[in-house]
Design a protein around this motif. Structure first.
Motif, PDB file in Angstrom:
ATOM      1  N   ALA A  83      -1.308   5.361   3.708  1.00  0.00           N
ATOM      2  CA  ALA A  83      -1.838   4.067   3.269  1.00  0.00           C
ATOM      3  C   ALA A  83      -1.244   2.931   4.107  1.00  0.00           C
ATOM      4  O   ALA A  83      -1.953   1.985   4.494  1.00  0.00           O
ATOM      5  CB  ALA A  83      -1.544   3.856   1.789  1.00  0.00           C
ATOM      6  N   PHE A  84       0.053   3.019   4.403  1.00  0.00           N
ATOM      7  CA  PHE A  84       0.697   1.988   5.232  1.00  0.00           C
ATOM      8  C   PHE A  84       0.079   1.940   6.633  1.00  0.00           C
ATOM      9  O   PHE A  84      -0.222   0.861   7.154  1.00  0.00           O
ATOM     10  CB  PHE A  84       2.194   2.272   5.311  1.00  0.00           C
ATOM     11  N   LEU A  85      -0.109   3.111   7.234  1.00  0.00           N
ATOM     12  CA  LEU A  85      -0.644   3.152   8.592  1.00  0.00           C
ATOM     13  C   LEU A  85      -2.077   2.637   8.651  1.00  0.00           C
ATOM     14  O   LEU A  85      -2.449   1.904   9.582  1.00  0.00           O
ATOM     15  CB  LEU A  85      -0.571   4.584   9.125  1.00  0.00           C
ATOM     16  N   LEU A  86      -2.902   2.994   7.665  1.00  0.00           N
ATOM     17  CA  LEU A  86      -4.276   2.508   7.675  1.00  0.00           C
ATOM     18  C   LEU A  86      -4.352   1.008   7.411  1.00  0.00           C
ATOM     19  O   LEU A  86      -5.295   0.340   7.855  1.00  0.00           O
ATOM     20  CB  LEU A  86      -5.111   3.253   6.632  1.00  0.00           C
ATOM     21  N   ALA A  87      -3.373   0.479   6.707  1.00  0.00           N
ATOM     22  CA  ALA A  87      -3.369  -0.957   6.443  1.00  0.00           C
ATOM     23  C   ALA A  87      -2.842  -1.749   7.626  1.00  0.00           C
ATOM     24  O   ALA A  87      -3.260  -2.897   7.835  1.00  0.00           O
ATOM     25  CB  ALA A  87      -2.529  -1.256   5.200  1.00  0.00           C
ATOM     26  N   PHE A  94      -7.136  -0.200   0.919  1.00  0.00           N
ATOM     27  CA  PHE A  94      -8.006   0.222  -0.183  1.00  0.00           C
ATOM     28  C   PHE A  94      -8.632   1.577   0.114  1.00  0.00           C
ATOM     29  O   PHE A  94      -8.705   2.450  -0.768  1.00  0.00           O
ATOM     30  CB  PHE A  94      -9.085  -0.836  -0.412  1.00  0.00           C
ATOM     31  N   TYR A  95      -9.081   1.781   1.360  1.00  0.00           N
ATOM     32  CA  TYR A  95      -9.689   3.065   1.731  1.00  0.00           C
ATOM     33  C   TYR A  95      -8.679   4.206   1.620  1.00  0.00           C
ATOM     34  O   TYR A  95      -9.003   5.300   1.131  1.00  0.00           O
ATOM     35  CB  TYR A  95     -10.235   2.970   3.145  1.00  0.00           C
ATOM     36  N   ALA A 139       0.831  -1.207   0.000  1.00  0.00           N
ATOM     37  CA  ALA A 139       0.000   0.000   0.000  1.00  0.00           C
ATOM     38  C   ALA A 139       0.866   1.258   0.000  1.00  0.00           C
ATOM     39  O   ALA A 139       0.521   2.258  -0.652  1.00  0.00           O
ATOM     40  CB  ALA A 139      -0.916  -0.011   1.213  1.00  0.00           C
ATOM     41  N   PHE A 140       1.998   1.225   0.695  1.00  0.00           N
ATOM     42  CA  PHE A 140       2.894   2.385   0.724  1.00  0.00           C
ATOM     43  C   PHE A 140       3.420   2.707  -0.675  1.00  0.00           C
ATOM     44  O   PHE A 140       3.357   3.870  -1.129  1.00  0.00           O
ATOM     45  CB  PHE A 140       4.054   2.111   1.675  1.00  0.00           C
TER      46      PHE A 140
END
Length: 488
Positions: A46-50, A171-172, A17-18
């Motif tokens: 994106a990395f943190l939310l994943a 994805f979000y 994601a990153f």
């Protein structure tokens, strides 16, 4: 699926994601709209939310599944009667869980032909290196097998949920990427929360330690009078084995407190002058070549384990001082092999690099302009050190001495080997004494009931030691503020 494998997959999803988020943000930067955040901020968001929601869910799932498994085992156990062979239901659950872990090391063929009795199963487990308590009963075998099945189902379902949440978070975050998206603010806010959480954990850990000691200390004072503890001059706990109903004993703090302060004072008398003088030499007189050799050599002492210092004291220094005193008197020695002087001397040598390194850093941090101004007014180098540099560095030096004193008060191994464990009350530095830390270790080891005064006194001693160091910190802060106002 193991938690470690799930964690590795979650981190992998976060890394993917990153890179996708960073590449997508960079592709949208066409120069028409000024981006709010740089591309790598979108990648980190994106990395943190994943990763973070998935890790939180993993921790919650691990705790929840463990609680559910314990309740499942509780429900499967037969009702306890007077004739039950296991002492308690908690021990029943522990034995079943140990048996379940051991069954996982058996191959599929052995599990398919599972013996019905523990006497037949125990040799199979022993061949795999699994040692189980002899209290394990036959009825625990099917319960352990079912517990493994339940745990496998929970692990699989949890892994699916956690990985789904990780992918959904990635994805979000990727869907939110646009030039004016405030990814930088989101990342910095999460970092701020992380720093706040780390600070909170440190504070709560300290509070938890104090409360745990406080509650056990209150229980101890229900059996022993506080006056006899704080003002008693005899330490004789009279150890009693668990369940023996032995006598209570005497728990006088004065001999232990006197030994702690006495040995720490001797150590400081050795460490502070030598450490301070070496710090002044390295900061003000030593050439860069000499400093590059002397400073690492001093700091090498800080890396030596305290048990090595203790062995040196009991094998070499203690007998040497004893034989030397015997030679001086021509008869019986006046210095014992284990004494306050021996322990303080060795501990002082161990603390020299602490005082030297911290004081050196503090002295070198004094502004160069203060040195030059003093020398320009005609002061000699020694006068500059005595009247300008040391007063300006005094707050930091007091902190270094305080840290050294705390280290001396909390030392255990050197005192055990060099000063002994006898709780004597004496002013003769050549006799043996002991400290609070040594007795804390002694009271918490051995076959003793946890709720007996002989064991609970360790918490009272620990709380006393904590209070002692707290008072030292308050006094040091007062001194630091007083002199800081004078020289600023």
């Amino acid at each position: 699926m193991s938690s470690l494998l799930v964690l590795a997959i979650v981190v992998a999803v976060g890394l993917v994601a990153f890179f996708i988020g960073r590449q997508r943000a960079a592709a949208q930067d066409n120069g028409k709209v000024k981006p709010h955040s740089r591309a790598h901020y979108h990648g980190w968001w994106a990395f943190l939310l994943a990763v973070l929601p998935a890790l939180l869910l993993l921790a919650v799932w691990a705790v929840g599944s463990s609680v559910y498994l314990d309740r499942h085992i509780h429900a499967a156990l037969p009702e306890r009667t007077v004739d039950s062979k296991v002492a308690s239901e908690a021990l029943d659950v522990s034995l079943v869980k140990s048996l379940a872990r051991g069954l996982r090391k058996l191959d599929a063929g052995t599990l398919a032909a599972m013996p019905a009795s523990f006497a037949e199963l125990q040799p199979l487990l022993a061949a795999k290196g699994v040692a189980l308590a002899s209290d394990t009963q036959d009825y625990m075998i099917p319960i352990a097998v079912e517990a493994n099945k339940v745990q496998d189902r929970l692990s699989l379902f949890g892994a699916i949920v956690i990985l789904a949440s990780s992918i959904a978070g990635a994805f979000y975050a990727l869907r939110q990427i646009e030039p004016r998206a405030r990814a930088r603010n989101n990342v910095e806010r999460l970092m701020l929360w992380g720093l706040l959480a780390a600070s909170t954990i440190a504070i709560l850990t300290t509070v938890g330690i104090v409360l745990s000691m406080l509650f056990q200390t209150i229980t101890f004072f229900e059996s022993v009078s506080p006056m006899s503890f704080f003002f008693g001059t005899v330490w004789d706990p009279r150890f009693a084995a668990a369940g023996s109903g032995g006598s209570q004993g005497q728990f006088g703090l004065i001999p232990l407190l006197a030994g702690t302060l006495y040995i720490a004072a001797v150590a400081l008398l050795v460490a502070v002058p030598v450490g301070m003088m070496s710090a002044v030499y390295m900061a003000e007189y030593a050439t860069p070549r000499v400093r590059s050799v002397v400073k690492p050599a001093l700091e090498l002492l800080a890396g030596i384990p305290t048990i090595v210092y203790g062995i040196f004291a009991v094998v070499t220094l203690g007998p040497f001082l004893r034989d030397l005193s015997a030679a001086l008197t021509g008869g019986s020695p006046f210095i014992q092999g284990q004494s306050i002087f021996t322990a303080g001397l060795v501990m002082g040598v161990m603390l020299i690099p602490v005082v030297s390194s911290l004081s050196d850093d503090i002295i070198t941090a004094v502004p160069r302009a203060m040195r030059d101004g003093s020398l320009g007014l005609g002061a000699t180098r020694s006068e500059t050190i005595k009247r300008v540099i040391l007063p300006a560095a005094l707050p930091g030096i007091v902190g270094a001495i305080l840290l050294t004193a705390s280290r001396a008060i909390g030392e255990t191994m050197i005192v055990v080997l060099a000063a002994g464990v006898a709780a004597n009350l004496t002013i003769n530095p050549f006799e043996a004494m002991t400290t609070i830390t040594v007795k804390i270790v002694n009271q918490l080891t051995g076959d003793l009931e946890f709720n007996s005064p002989q064991t609970l006194v360790a918490f009272a001693l620990g709380l006393t030691l904590f209070t002692l160091t707290l008072v030292m910190n308050i006094v040091a802060l007062y001194i630091v503020r007083k002199y800081r106002e004078q020289y600023e």
